[in-house]
Design an enzyme around this catalytic site. Structure first.
Site, short mmCIF file in Angstrom:
data_model
loop_
_atom_site.label_atom_id
_atom_site.label_comp_id
_atom_site.label_asym_id
_atom_site.label_seq_id
_atom_site.Cartn_x
_atom_site.Cartn_y
_atom_site.Cartn_z
N ILE A 130 70.42 -14.64 47.55
CA ILE A 130 70.64 -16.08 47.76
C ILE A 130 71.98 -16.24 48.48
O ILE A 130 72.94 -15.55 48.16
CB ILE A 130 70.59 -16.87 46.43
CG1 ILE A 130 70.67 -18.38 46.69
CG2 ILE A 130 71.65 -16.42 45.44
CD1 ILE A 130 70.20 -19.23 45.52
N THR A 133 77.66 -19.00 49.59
CA THR A 133 79.05 -18.92 50.04
C THR A 133 79.16 -18.71 51.55
O THR A 133 78.41 -17.95 52.15
CB THR A 133 79.77 -17.76 49.31
OG1 THR A 133 79.67 -18.00 47.91
CG2 THR A 133 81.23 -17.67 49.69
N GLY A 138 83.67 -21.60 49.27
CA GLY A 138 83.15 -20.77 48.19
C GLY A 138 82.58 -21.63 47.09
O GLY A 138 81.46 -22.11 47.17
N PHE A 163 79.86 -12.64 51.43
CA PHE A 163 79.84 -12.14 50.05
C PHE A 163 78.42 -12.20 49.46
O PHE A 163 78.24 -12.53 48.29
CB PHE A 163 80.80 -12.92 49.13
CG PHE A 163 82.20 -13.06 49.65
CD1 PHE A 163 82.82 -12.03 50.35
CD2 PHE A 163 82.92 -14.23 49.44
CE1 PHE A 163 84.13 -12.15 50.83
CE2 PHE A 163 84.22 -14.37 49.91
CZ PHE A 163 84.82 -13.33 50.61
N ILE A 164 77.41 -11.85 50.27
CA ILE A 164 76.04 -11.98 49.79
C ILE A 164 75.56 -10.67 49.15
O ILE A 164 75.41 -9.65 49.83
CB ILE A 164 75.09 -12.41 50.95
CG1 ILE A 164 75.63 -13.68 51.64
CG2 ILE A 164 73.67 -12.61 50.41
CD1 ILE A 164 75.91 -14.86 50.71
N GLU A 249 72.37 -18.25 35.92
CA GLU A 249 73.20 -17.25 36.61
C GLU A 249 74.48 -17.01 35.81
O GLU A 249 74.95 -15.88 35.66
CB GLU A 249 73.54 -17.72 38.02
CG GLU A 249 74.48 -16.78 38.75
CD GLU A 249 74.73 -17.15 40.21
OE1 GLU A 249 75.56 -16.48 40.83
OE2 GLU A 249 74.11 -18.09 40.73
N ARG A 275 92.23 12.27 21.73
CA ARG A 275 93.41 12.56 22.54
C ARG A 275 94.67 12.58 21.66
O ARG A 275 94.92 11.64 20.91
CB ARG A 275 93.53 11.48 23.63
CG ARG A 275 94.76 11.58 24.49
CD ARG A 275 94.65 12.64 25.55
NE ARG A 275 95.83 12.65 26.41
CZ ARG A 275 96.11 13.62 27.25
NH1 ARG A 275 95.29 14.65 27.38
NH2 ARG A 275 97.17 13.57 28.00
#
Length: 386
Positions: A130, A133, A138, A163-164, A249, A275
């Site tokens: 989808i 942006t 944004g 930014f997909i 989402e 450790r």
């Protein structure tokens, strides 16, 4: 050794746990041996999508007549999300496909569109994305400049997106475009752009801080002719459709945050128990014990919140404000927890061969995508009448 998260989950039934076992086996066999290579390649092999489709991990909510599982129970999506994150397999864009894109293709499509797209969506032959942006906007979705002009039986689409997620592999991309600039928020529509449409190009394969195997890309559209029958839902309703689907989402991102916190914390407790420094395990120092006590408390609070909000979502009662709360609070907690756990690993925590380092790099974007922390607080603040 006690559990990192002090809470017994009651969200799942036995059939969900069987599904979790099968999905875990799929990850062990088809993803774990290959993910390191995919990180170098900056993209996963499409074959893993086909295998996921074959095993029923891509279409749980798709009706059986279109090749899906016919079960819209979001708990199955939750399991895919949780196990992918716990394994640090951030290259797999399955949650975007299942949690983010699927609702648009199930709820807004005509019968003809369902027949055209859902069978391939379910098999993994058609990877989806989808595109909201843009380089200049944004979280402020009303600032979208990508334009679609209606000309007869098609739209002419121009603009660019960035930014997909799944951007390189995607065969169908839901593009948010302005169809009527005069109408403000009522002037946006959703168009499905398909691989091979003339004028649709993929730009740079973006070089990110983390999530190396995830193919995140820039997309550009130059006079792309998109048939009217590729519009999702009504013209001018795009913004409303986004608002209806963004809570899922956001809860999906919160699920990822809770799962990451739990797995990183468990690894860290195991590490500090073994450790040694100054002749005793570093976990026995009060500083380590108190810090891990705090982180265990936070991870437990996050888990309880997320599970309760999943329950609300299953009943269709999760509000946009609650999803925003879960999204910002869990992801900020995740970033903080992973940073502290890396510190407890000392120098080794800074080495990519240690999974805490990968978790650190992958976590940082969580407070940004899907709506930044600042935008989430804005949504909540407005709901308080402020």
């Amino acid at each position: 050794m006690g559990k990192a998260v002090n809470y017994s989950r009651t969200l799942f039934e036995p059939e969900h746990e069987l599904f979790r076992e099968s999905y875990r086996a799929f990850l062990d066999k088809h993803v774990a041996p290959n993910h390191e290579q995919w990180e170098k390649d900056k993209i996963v092999d499409r074959g893993v999508w086909l295998e996921a489709g074959k095993q029923g991990f891509l279409s749980m909510a798709v009706p059986e007549e279109y090749g899906g599982g016919g079960n819209p129970d979001f708990r199955y999506n939750t399991i895919v999300c949780e196990e992918t994150v716990a394994g640090r397999f951030s290259g797999l864009g399955f949650s975007l496909h299942n949690d983010v894109v699927a609702p648009y293709l199930l709820e807004l499509t005509t019968r003809e569109q369902k027949e055209r797209w859902l069978p391939q969506f379910s098999t993994g032959e058609m990877i989806t994305a989808i595109a909201m942006t843009e380089p200049g906007t944004g979280s402020d979705l009303q600032g979208i400049k990508t334009r679609a002009v209606r000309e007869g039986d098609h739209y002419v689409l121009n603009g660019s997106k960035t930014f997909i997620t799944n951007g390189i592999n995607a065969d169908l991309i839901i593009v948010v475009a302005q169809t009527n600039p005069e109408k403000g928020a009522q002037g946006f529509s959703l168009l499905a752009v398909e691989r091979g449409m003339e004028g649709f190009e993929r730009g740079r394969h973006l070089d990110k801080v983390g999530m190396d195997a995830q193919d995140t890309a820039e997309l550009s559209f130059t006079d792309v002719q998109v048939p009217v029958e590729n519009r999702l839902g009504e013209e001018g309703m795009g913004f409303i459709y986004l608002m209806q689907n963004l809570p899922q989402e956001r809860i999906s991102i919160a699920i990822m945050a809770a799962a990451a916190m739990e797995s990183v914390l468990e690894e860290t407790i195991a590490y500090v128990s073994e450790r040694k420094a100054f002749g005793k395990p570093i976990g026995s120092f009060q500083n380590s014990r108190f810090l891990l006590a705090e982180l265990s408390t936070e991870a437990t609070a996050v888990r309880i919140m997320v599970d309760e909000f999943i329950r609300l979502h299953l009943d269709g009662k999760l509000t946009a404000e609650q999803a925003a709360m879960a999204k910002w609070w869990t992801t900020e907690a995740q970033v903080r927890l992973v940073d502290r756990c890396l510190q407890l690993h000392g120098g080794y925590g800074y080495m990519r061969e240690y999974s805490v380092a990968k978790a650190f790099l992958d976590a940082r974007v969580q407070t940004i995508y899907g709506g930044t922390t600042e935008i989430m607080k804005e949504i909540i603040g407005r709901s308080l009448g402020l």
